[in-house]
Design a protein around this motif. Structure first.
Motif, PDB file in Angstrom:
ATOM      1  N   HIS A 188       0.116  12.388   8.939  1.00 27.23           N
ATOM      2  CA  HIS A 188       0.094  11.938  10.332  1.00 27.23           C
ATOM      3  C   HIS A 188       0.395  10.439  10.403  1.00 27.23           C
ATOM      4  CE1 HIS A 188      -1.782  15.804  11.240  1.00 27.23           C
ATOM      5  NE2 HIS A 188      -2.603  15.572  10.224  1.00 27.23           N
ATOM      6  N   SER A 189       0.792   9.981  11.567  1.00 26.75           N
ATOM      7  CA  SER A 189       1.068   8.570  11.785  1.00 26.75           C
ATOM      8  C   SER A 189      -0.222   7.767  11.847  1.00 26.75           C
ATOM      9  CB  SER A 189       1.849   8.388  13.093  1.00 26.75           C
ATOM     10  OG  SER A 189       2.003   7.015  13.384  1.00 26.75           O
ATOM     11  N   GLU A 190      -0.173   6.553  11.333  1.00 27.37           N
ATOM     12  CA  GLU A 190      -1.298   5.617  11.431  1.00 27.37           C
ATOM     13  C   GLU A 190      -1.195   4.740  12.671  1.00 27.37           C
ATOM     14  OE1 GLU A 190      -1.676   4.254   6.861  1.00 27.37           O
ATOM     15  OE2 GLU A 190       0.326   4.775   7.570  1.00 27.37           O
ATOM     16  N   LEU A 191      -0.086   4.840  13.400  1.00 31.14           N
ATOM     17  CA  LEU A 191       0.156   4.006  14.568  1.00 31.14           C
ATOM     18  C   LEU A 191      -0.378   4.659  15.837  1.00 31.14           C
ATOM     19  CD1 LEU A 191       3.842   2.910  13.906  1.00 31.14           C
ATOM     20  CD2 LEU A 191       1.868   1.372  14.019  1.00 31.14           C
TER      21      LEU A 191
ATOM     22  N   ILE B 194      -5.156  -1.678  17.662  1.00 27.98           N
ATOM     23  CA  ILE B 194      -5.157  -2.039  16.246  1.00 27.98           C
ATOM     24  C   ILE B 194      -6.051  -3.268  16.091  1.00 27.98           C
ATOM     25  CG2 ILE B 194      -3.768  -2.822  14.300  1.00 27.98           C
ATOM     26  CD1 ILE B 194      -1.464  -1.186  15.436  1.00 27.98           C
ATOM     27  N   GLU B 195      -7.239  -3.077  15.548  1.00 30.85           N
ATOM     28  CA  GLU B 195      -8.228  -4.145  15.444  1.00 30.85           C
ATOM     29  C   GLU B 195      -7.981  -4.996  14.204  1.00 30.85           C
ATOM     30  OE1 GLU B 195     -10.313  -4.651  17.838  1.00 30.85           O
ATOM     31  OE2 GLU B 195      -9.753  -2.831  18.934  1.00 30.85           O
ATOM     32  N   GLY B 196      -8.363  -6.267  14.287  1.00 35.38           N
ATOM     33  CA  GLY B 196      -8.253  -7.157  13.145  1.00 35.38           C
ATOM     34  C   GLY B 196      -7.950  -8.578  13.577  1.00 35.38           C
ATOM     35  N   THR B 197      -7.777  -9.438  12.598  1.00 36.47           N
ATOM     36  CA  THR B 197      -7.469 -10.842  12.839  1.00 36.47           C
ATOM     37  C   THR B 197      -5.962 -11.035  12.834  1.00 36.47           C
ATOM     38  OG1 THR B 197      -9.502 -11.509  11.709  1.00 36.47           O
ATOM     39  CG2 THR B 197      -7.808 -13.189  12.012  1.00 36.47           C
ATOM     40  N   VAL B 198      -5.420 -11.564  13.924  1.00 38.85           N
ATOM     41  CA  VAL B 198      -3.983 -11.769  14.026  1.00 38.85           C
ATOM     42  C   VAL B 198      -3.606 -13.051  13.281  1.00 38.85           C
ATOM     43  CG1 VAL B 198      -2.030 -12.129  15.580  1.00 38.85           C
ATOM     44  CG2 VAL B 198      -3.862 -10.548  16.232  1.00 38.85           C
ATOM     45  N   LEU B 199      -2.791 -12.912  12.234  1.00 40.27           N
ATOM     46  CA  LEU B 199      -2.307 -14.074  11.488  1.00 40.27           C
ATOM     47  C   LEU B 199      -0.976 -14.582  12.018  1.00 40.27           C
ATOM     48  CD1 LEU B 199      -3.081 -13.025   7.797  1.00 40.27           C
ATOM     49  CD2 LEU B 199      -4.530 -14.278   9.394  1.00 40.27           C
ATOM     50  N   TYR B 200      -0.205 -13.681  12.623  1.00 42.21           N
ATOM     51  CA  TYR B 200       1.101 -14.029  13.171  1.00 42.21           C
ATOM     52  C   TYR B 200       1.434 -13.007  14.248  1.00 42.21           C
ATOM     53  CZ  TYR B 200       6.110 -14.886  13.559  1.00 42.21           C
ATOM     54  OH  TYR B 200       7.355 -15.181  14.040  1.00 42.21           O
ATOM     55  N   PRO B 201       2.016 -13.421  15.398  1.00 44.98           N
ATOM     56  CA  PRO B 201       2.324 -14.807  15.773  1.00 44.98           C
ATOM     57  C   PRO B 201       1.061 -15.564  16.148  1.00 44.98           C
ATOM     58  CG  PRO B 201       2.839 -13.351  17.589  1.00 44.98           C
ATOM     59  CD  PRO B 201       2.423 -12.462  16.449  1.00 44.98           C
ATOM     60  N   LEU B 202       1.136 -16.880  16.054  1.00 46.77           N
ATOM     61  CA  LEU B 202      -0.031 -17.700  16.320  1.00 46.77           C
ATOM     62  C   LEU B 202      -0.350 -17.769  17.801  1.00 46.77           C
ATOM     63  CD1 LEU B 202       0.731 -20.602  13.829  1.00 46.77           C
ATOM     64  CD2 LEU B 202      -0.694 -18.583  13.474  1.00 46.77           C
TER      65      LEU B 202
ATOM     66  N   GLY C 246       6.701   7.488  13.533  1.00 46.36           N
ATOM     67  CA  GLY C 246       5.652   6.527  13.219  1.00 46.36           C
ATOM     68  C   GLY C 246       5.000   6.755  11.872  1.00 46.36           C
ATOM     69  N   VAL C 247       5.702   7.411  10.955  1.00 48.04           N
ATOM     70  CA  VAL C 247       5.131   7.747   9.651  1.00 48.04           C
ATOM     71  C   VAL C 247       5.697   6.815   8.583  1.00 48.04           C
ATOM     72  CG1 VAL C 247       4.986   9.532   7.863  1.00 48.04           C
ATOM     73  CG2 VAL C 247       4.757  10.148  10.284  1.00 48.04           C
ATOM     74  N   ARG C 248       4.827   6.156   7.849  1.00 47.91           N
ATOM     75  CA  ARG C 248       5.273   5.295   6.752  1.00 47.91           C
ATOM     76  C   ARG C 248       5.847   6.123   5.617  1.00 47.91           C
ATOM     77  NH1 ARG C 248       1.894   2.292   3.607  1.00 47.91           N
ATOM     78  NH2 ARG C 248       0.086   3.585   4.097  1.00 47.91           N
ATOM     79  N   ALA C 249       6.875   5.602   4.976  1.00 46.72           N
ATOM     80  CA  ALA C 249       7.468   6.255   3.815  1.00 46.72           C
ATOM     81  C   ALA C 249       7.807   5.202   2.780  1.00 46.72           C
ATOM     82  CB  ALA C 249       8.725   7.032   4.203  1.00 46.72           C
TER      83      ALA C 249
ATOM     84  N   LYS D 270       0.853  -1.189   0.000  1.00 46.71           N
ATOM     85  CA  LYS D 270       0.000   0.000   0.000  1.00 46.71           C
ATOM     86  C   LYS D 270       0.886   1.236   0.000  1.00 46.71           C
ATOM     87  CE  LYS D 270      -3.732   2.352   2.442  1.00 46.71           C
ATOM     88  NZ  LYS D 270      -4.673   2.319   3.597  1.00 46.71           N
ATOM     89  N   PRO D 271       0.712   2.145  -0.958  1.00 44.30           N
ATOM     90  CA  PRO D 271       1.571   3.335  -1.004  1.00 44.30           C
ATOM     91  C   PRO D 271       1.443   4.175   0.271  1.00 44.30           C
ATOM     92  CG  PRO D 271       0.351   3.078  -3.059  1.00 44.30           C
ATOM     93  CD  PRO D 271      -0.231   2.087  -2.079  1.00 44.30           C
ATOM     94  N   ALA D 272       2.535   4.814   0.644  1.00 43.73           N
ATOM     95  CA  ALA D 272       2.564   5.722   1.784  1.00 43.73           C
ATOM     96  C   ALA D 272       2.257   7.141   1.312  1.00 43.73           C
ATOM     97  CB  ALA D 272       3.933   5.656   2.460  1.00 43.73           C
ATOM     98  N   SER D 273       2.216   8.073   2.251  1.00 44.94           N
ATOM     99  CA  SER D 273       1.999   9.484   1.923  1.00 44.94           C
ATOM    100  C   SER D 273       3.304  10.215   1.669  1.00 44.94           C
ATOM    101  CB  SER D 273       1.241  10.181   3.060  1.00 44.94           C
ATOM    102  OG  SER D 273      -0.030   9.620   3.247  1.00 44.94           O
ATOM    103  N   VAL D 274       4.427   9.589   2.080  1.00 43.88           N
ATOM    104  CA  VAL D 274       5.742  10.218   1.980  1.00 43.88           C
ATOM    105  C   VAL D 274       6.633   9.356   1.104  1.00 43.88           C
ATOM    106  CG1 VAL D 274       7.768  11.017   3.263  1.00 43.88           C
ATOM    107  CG2 VAL D 274       5.482  11.214   4.289  1.00 43.88           C
ATOM    108  N   ALA D 275       7.410   9.996   0.237  1.00 47.13           N
ATOM    109  CA  ALA D 275       8.393   9.301  -0.588  1.00 47.13           C
ATOM    110  C   ALA D 275       9.779   9.853  -0.309  1.00 47.13           C
ATOM    111  CB  ALA D 275       8.066   9.454  -2.067  1.00 47.13           C
ATOM    112  N   ILE D 276      10.770   8.959  -0.237  1.00 47.13           N
ATOM    113  CA  ILE D 276      12.181   9.344  -0.170  1.00 47.13           C
ATOM    114  C   ILE D 276      12.814   8.928  -1.492  1.00 47.13           C
ATOM    115  CG2 ILE D 276      14.380   9.024   1.018  1.00 47.13           C
ATOM    116  CD1 ILE D 276      12.795   8.299   3.529  1.00 47.13           C
ATOM    117  N   LEU D 277      13.376   9.885  -2.212  1.00 45.05           N
ATOM    118  CA  LEU D 277      13.935   9.597  -3.524  1.00 45.05           C
ATOM    119  C   LEU D 277      15.357   9.048  -3.413  1.00 45.05           C
ATOM    120  CD1 LEU D 277      12.887  12.618  -5.787  1.00 45.05           C
ATOM    121  CD2 LEU D 277      11.585  10.578  -5.155  1.00 45.05           C
TER     122      LEU D 277
END
Length: 672
Positions: free
Chosen positions: A606-609, A645-653, A443-446, A400-407
């Motif tokens: 902003h951070s998603e975390l 952070i809601e959702g189904t945990v796939l790992y760790p089991l 905590g910002v994705r890039a 999934k693309p982030a909002s920030v790019a580092i060239l």
């Protein structure tokens, strides 16, 4: 990069979920070991191996003899046990008989020294003699194994350019002149591009031109830059030659080679190479700490344009080629592997399957260590195999693309670290990595992307040390900003054009008007020197004496010590709905994070975390028909909270407290 063959993921892996395996070198072991190897592979969950990487001498013992029986047997054994093969063309390391018969294939250093057989990769990329022998081997391999049911993909050579990217031989000189003719057309155009009026270097005939061999003083800088471009192109051309033989004989089998987006290796312009492979593969070894692994995995995923890619090699534990080779700590084998999956890898493989008894890499770790399968390391390998099976739903999803790019710009990387510059201490990749770490701390994705990437989807673009800026790139950046994007660049950016000629009128040259600033002289800092800024940052390595040329430029920070005390250190110019900012010093990750807090607020990023995880956890997201897969990667040696952070945990089991990542741990959560 968008041609019809991109992306051709191996058909044998499309239903396997995530692929798992290693380089397998059965020729190094007695035949009775092979069934035990395959049994242990099945126990570990291995479903693909790379064969034949360094097998030329076994496959062709002499110039006139072939020996394929052992490889036939191994191919059949693997297929009978449900294990696919990524078959190498075996051309990476020619046998001693070839260099004895034809020493003219051997590479030559800039000092005129010949690199002899006894190591590996002792061949010239431009040698017509070597290419002739190598392509005959490729043809023989493709003809014999093209219809074998175990064959999933072709693996051209191995780590092209790892040891022979720069060859200064007579073959290289002739090929360099041919490349230069194609680039410039005439000697007069070359003289203009190379600035040969300086130091009486003017050429009157193509035959006078040589590679930048050892000289009495600094070789011509544009000659050096062009030789880097040529060397990358020469290896790419060699890859194409093998690829075309394979495609002619086995058109339905995808072809790749393993890139080395790792450490400070930069001899190959992988942004340029990426469109040449049917699917992208990479080798990564930790050399500069875990954040660098994430940076390289991120860049690899973006070279693959978000599509799945193949982690061809990494290490289960220690390597053998660093000054001190330490073993991985608990959790690091899984964390390092899953971090690549987080950034788009659909295959996780190691060098190698079984640790060697002899040879230069006998102390390199493997899936089966010297201690054997009754070992903690092999049990960790088997645990990873189970984890990858549990993560099968992630396969074939996209990053999934982030909002920030580092060239990342290879010409800038090449040019800015050449000799006779304001400082020899500048390190291009370290500056880019500092920005990545600073964003991690917030905590910002890039996304780490090549400079050729489309920018319009990013709210923020960071262009560290964008030293080489041709007019087309300057226009793209200006268009990005005027369309509402927020650009930030740094010291020593915009300085030269594609010929490494200074862009006159004051620095930062091509970006001067966009930034609204002008610099007359560079101010690099000596070792041990620093300068303070009024936002709490400390500058090292570099400072600039900035004059503002646009009354609309805001000063985000000023120097409070040093030669430029009271003058701007960080500037910000609003442009339409966007902005262009300049950071005139190396601030390190902490200092950059202080600046970024203000800059990202302007860009509404902003951070998603959750707040508790920021700076302690990296988030990477893959998305597909089944929703988003959030990879939460603990950057620390302590537990890290990821509550909310809601959702189904796939790992760790199992085995961890809900909402808490174990030290060096990873969690994968399916959302939506």
């Amino acid at each position: 990069m968008t041609g019809p063959r991109w992306l051709r993921w191996p058909a044998a892996l499309q239903e396997a979920g995530l692929a798992f395996g290693a380089d397998y070198n059965p020729e190094q072991w007695p035949r009775e070991t092979w069934p035990e190897d395959v049994r242990a592979m099945r126990e570990a969950g291995v479903n693909i191996v790379t064969l034949g990487v360094f097998s030329w001498a076994q496959l062709q013992p002499t110039a006139g003899t072939w020996s394929f029986g052992w490889l036939d047997e191994v191919m059949d054994l693997l297929h009978d046990n449900g294990i696919a093969v990524d078959l190498a063309t075996a051309t990476a390391s020619p046998p001693p008989w070839l260099s004895r018969l034809h020493p003219e294939i051997l590479p030559v250093t800039a000092r005129g020294e010949t690199l002899w057989h006894g190591g590996r990769q002792h061949w010239r990329p431009t040698s017509p003699v070597f290419r002739g022998y190598a392509l005959r081997l490729v043809e023989a391999m493709a003809t014999r194994y093209g219809g074998h049911p175990a064959l999933a993909a072709w693996h051209v050579s191995n780590e092209l350019g790892c040891h022979n990217v720069y060859d200064y031989s007579d073959d290289a000189a002739a090929a360099f002149r041919t490349w230069l003719r194609a680039r410039y057309g005439t000697v007069e155009q070359l003289n203009e591009a190379w600035g040969t009026a300086f130091w009486s270097q003017r050429y009157s005939d193509w035959e006078e031109i040589i590679p930048p061999r050892l000289a009495a003083s600094f070789p011509n800088p544009t000659q050096q830059l062009d030789f880097k471009r040529f060397s990358s192109d020469a290896l790419k051309d060699y890859f194409r030659a093998e690829r075309e033989v394979l495609r002619a004989i086995t058109p339905d089998i995808p072809v790749t080679t393993n890139f080395m987006v790792t450490g400070d290796i930069n001899g190959m312009d992988y942004a340029d190479w990426a469109g040449e492979v049917d699917f992208l593969a990479n080798d990564h070894y930790v050399t500069q700490g875990f954040p660098e692994l994430l940076f390289c995995a991120n860049l690899t995923g973006n070279l693959a344009q978000g599509r799945p890619w193949f982690l061809m090699e990494h290490s289960t534990s220690a390597v053998n080629w660093q000054p001190i080779n330490v073993s991985k700590r608990d959790g690091e084998l899984a964390r390092d592997s899953l971090s690549h999956v987080a950034h788009g890898a659909d295959a996780v493989c190691f060098f190698q399957w079984r640790a060697a008894r002899a040879g230069a890499e006998k102390y390199h770790s493997a899936m089966v260590p010297h201690a054997g399968t009754d070992s903690a390391l092999f049990r960790s390998v088997a645990d990873l195999g189970r984890a990858l099976r549990a993560l099968a739903p992630v396969a074939s999803t996209r990053r999934k693309p982030a909002s920030v790019a580092i060239l990342v710009d290879w010409p800038s990387w090449w040019a800015c670290e050449q000799d006779s510059h304001p400082t020899e201490r500048l390190r291009y990749k370290q500056e880019a990595l500092d920005w990545y770490i600073a964003l991690q701390q917030l905590g910002v994705r890039a996304d780490v992307v090549p400079s050729s990437a489309a920018l319009d989807g990013y709210a923020v673009v960071v262009a560290p040390i964008l030293h080489v800026v041709p007019p087309a790139l300057a226009t793209r950046l200006t268009d990005y900003v005027t369309a509402g994007g927020h650009l930030v660049t740094t010291y020593f950016s915009g300085i030269v054009d594609e010929s490494d000629h200074i862009i006159l009128g004051g620095y930062p040259g091509a970006l001067r008007d966009l930034l609204g600033i002008r610099i007359e002289e560079f101010s690099p800092l000596r070792d041990g020197e620093s300068a303070d800024l009024d936002n709490g940052c400390t500058a090292t390595l570099w400072t600039d004496r900035i004059d503002l040329t646009d009354p609309g430029v805001e000063v985000f920070a000023r120097y409070t010590s040093g030669e430029h005390s009271g003058r701007p250190a960080i500037t910000h110019r609003p442009v339409a709905g966007g902005s262009a900012s300049y950071v005139s010093a190396r601030l390190g990750p902490h200092g950059l994070s202080l600046f970024l807090q203000r800059f990202l607020a302007v860009a509404d990023v902003h951070s998603e975390l959750p707040a508790s995880a920021r700076g302690r956890v990296e988030l990477a997201i893959r998305e597909g028909d089944q929703g988003e897969f959030w990879f939460l990667i603990n950057l620390t040696d302590d537990p890290a909270g990821v509550e909310g952070i809601e959702g189904t945990v796939l790992y760790p089991l199992s085995g961890t407290e809900p909402g808490v990542l174990a030290p060096r741990g990873v969690a994968v959560v399916r959302r939506g």
